[in-house]
Design a protein around this motif. Sequence first.
Motif: not given
Length: 294
Positions: A1-6, A127-128, A141-142
């Motif tokens: 899983x990627x690391x998300x930055x809001x 969502x790509x 969400x993944x």
Amino acid sequence: MSIRSAGSDAELAVTAAQAGAAVVRGMYGAPLMRFEKSAGDFATAADLEAEKVILDVIRTARPDDAVTGEESGRAGADGAERMWLVDPLCGTLNYAVRNMLVAVNVALRVGSDITAAASADPFTAEVFWTDGERAYVRSDGVDEELMPSPDSRLVDVNLDPPFPSEPGFRAVRLLADTEFVQRFRPRVVSTTLAVAWVAAGRRAAYVTDGHLRDSVHFASGIALCQAAGCLVTGLDGRPLHTGGGGLVVAADEETHTALLQMISRQVTLVELTASSTAEGRPSRVVGAAGEASG
């Protein structure tokens, strides 16, 4: 899983695309007013409402950025370094006849590069997306990293105008090429969701004509494919926006090379026919399907 930055541009692209997709999904199947744009082309109330919602998301988070929307046009400072490209409903003709093959595209160009992009499928809730470095598909969400693959042998060919490369190249003629039919399985989806599918390994390749620089339709899909490691060039095999135009995106080099050879052969045949006609000689060249003509 990627690391998300809001607060990242990539997350904003995803959020905006999801917001537009929610509108498209919610208005699906309802009677929709149509707004004529040009011969055979129109927007629906869903196009307009989805674009409004997307632009509201972007402007709230990035009020100083310029935007170009398919329906509302360009807004913001001339020569802006940061430009959002928004296609609120790619596949309007499909959508209008209750066909669910559509996409919502949001991309950010910084300078000459697309640095963030998202293509949302309103009906699968996928969502790509890309941050310009790697590409993912988000579902429930993944995030799962996109992995191109030629295994399906499915190749989407865009048959919609305009056709700036004719008479030398016309995408529909690929479908009559014996080698193309033997090697690949043609598809005509008529939405740039199919470009994202190449990045995701669901298509082997995608071919279209057209001038695609700053295209609200294609910017997201092209960025996804580049970040996923696909081969992405113009119809002449040169880097995008440096040659004659068009797009050939393929999951691997072998597929890409084969398609470029078929395209080149088509162009050569047209040139030979034109040359023979100009010289007043009977035209007898081998056609795309391998049959002598003249």
